[in-house]
Scaffold this motif. Structure first.
Motif, PDB file in Angstrom:
ATOM      1  N   VAL A  31      45.961  -5.313   7.977  1.00 53.52           N
ATOM      2  CA  VAL A  31      47.304  -5.561   8.505  1.00 53.52           C
ATOM      3  C   VAL A  31      48.131  -4.287   8.426  1.00 53.52           C
ATOM      4  O   VAL A  31      48.853  -3.936   9.366  1.00 53.52           O
ATOM      5  N   SER A  51      49.491  -2.404  11.739  1.00 56.83           N
ATOM      6  CA  SER A  51      50.945  -2.239  11.868  1.00 56.83           C
ATOM      7  C   SER A  51      51.302  -0.776  12.094  1.00 56.83           C
ATOM      8  O   SER A  51      52.086  -0.451  12.985  1.00 56.83           O
ATOM      9  N   SER A 106      57.763 -11.163  11.093  1.00 55.04           N
ATOM     10  CA  SER A 106      56.562 -10.485  10.624  1.00 55.04           C
ATOM     11  C   SER A 106      56.843  -9.650   9.382  1.00 55.04           C
ATOM     12  O   SER A 106      57.858  -8.981   9.276  1.00 55.04           O
ATOM     13  N   ASP A 131      51.733 -11.618   7.000  1.00 57.19           N
ATOM     14  CA  ASP A 131      50.612 -11.423   7.917  1.00 57.19           C
ATOM     15  C   ASP A 131      49.284 -11.368   7.161  1.00 57.19           C
ATOM     16  O   ASP A 131      48.265 -11.861   7.647  1.00 57.19           O
ATOM     17  N   GLU A 156      44.305 -11.499  15.982  1.00 55.10           N
ATOM     18  CA  GLU A 156      45.234 -10.666  16.746  1.00 55.10           C
ATOM     19  C   GLU A 156      45.369 -11.176  18.178  1.00 55.10           C
ATOM     20  O   GLU A 156      46.442 -11.088  18.774  1.00 55.10           O
ATOM     21  N   THR A 182      52.324 -13.113  14.356  1.00 58.92           N
ATOM     22  CA  THR A 182      52.286 -12.052  13.360  1.00 58.92           C
ATOM     23  C   THR A 182      52.633 -10.726  14.015  1.00 58.92           C
ATOM     24  O   THR A 182      52.665 -10.609  15.232  1.00 58.92           O
ATOM     25  N   SER A 184      49.717  -9.632  16.157  1.00 59.38           N
ATOM     26  CA  SER A 184      49.203 -10.509  17.206  1.00 59.38           C
ATOM     27  C   SER A 184      49.639 -10.047  18.592  1.00 59.38           C
ATOM     28  O   SER A 184      50.427  -9.128  18.747  1.00 59.38           O
TER      29      SER A 184
END
Length: 191
Positions: free
Chosen positions: A21, A25, A42, A47, A102, A109, A112
């Motif tokens: 994650v 990100s 988020s 997440d 995702e 999230t 996603s």
């Protein structure tokens, strides 16, 4: 195999979920040339918890598959080959689980496929930027090709990240096992 207990599998799943994650990100935020904002709901811990169950299932399935292949080799695999096989299966299966999370729009999230994120990412990708994108543009309409390009690119990078995490943890665990064996052997020889 060194990843043979529930605690080790759980620790690996948490580590992979958190690092995945975090990586996605950062990659989505900075990897396409400009900073991008994520949905307000988020966060890294949220997440991570959302993808933890699929990652845990992937870790358990990966270790079971690796153990089955190791047993099937009937002792012909060296310990290093067993570790490489286990890490490769772990890296691939956990990445597939995360990419499937995702690709869904249900959980909202930060990693996603939210419409705003897709549009932001897809605007930053040049249509002539890679062979993969050119191939996808030849097969699919432009918006769909751009989404698939983002997913495939994320999946490839994530597989490498998860492979690195798996290898690192396997080396740490093997080092601890070998250290205990060495200490036990020293204790028996001196006593």
């Amino acid at each position: 195999m060194v990843i043979n207990s529930i605690i080790k599998k759980s620790a690996l799943a948490v580590l992979i979920a958190f690092c995945s994650v975090m990586w996605l990100s950062v990659w989505h935020e900075f990897g396409y040339g400009a900073r991008m904002s994520f949905p307000a709901v988020s966060s890294l811990p949220r997440d991570t918890l959302i993808i933890l169950l699929p990652v845990m299932l992937a870790v358990w399935g990966s270790t079971a598959l690796a153990q089955w292949l190791i047993n099937r080799s009937q002792g012909r695999m060296s310990p290093s080959t067993q570790s490489i096989l286990t890490a490769a299966i772990l890296g691939g299966m956990t990445s597939i689980a995360i990419i499937l999370m995702e690709a869904t729009r249900v959980f909202r999230t930060g990693i996603s496929n939210e419409v705003a994120i897709q549009v932001s990412l897809c605007r930053r990708i040049l249509l002539d930027s890679s062979f993969l994108l050119k191939t996808l543009l030849g097969i699919f309409p432009t918006p769909q090709a751009m989404r698939y390009h983002v997913l495939l690119q994320d999946g490839i990078y994530l597989t490498l990240i998860n492979l690195g995490i798996s290898v690192l943890l396997i080396f740490i665990l093997e080092g601890a096992v070998n250290f205990r064996r060495l200490e036990t052997a020293r204790g028996e020889s001196s006593g």
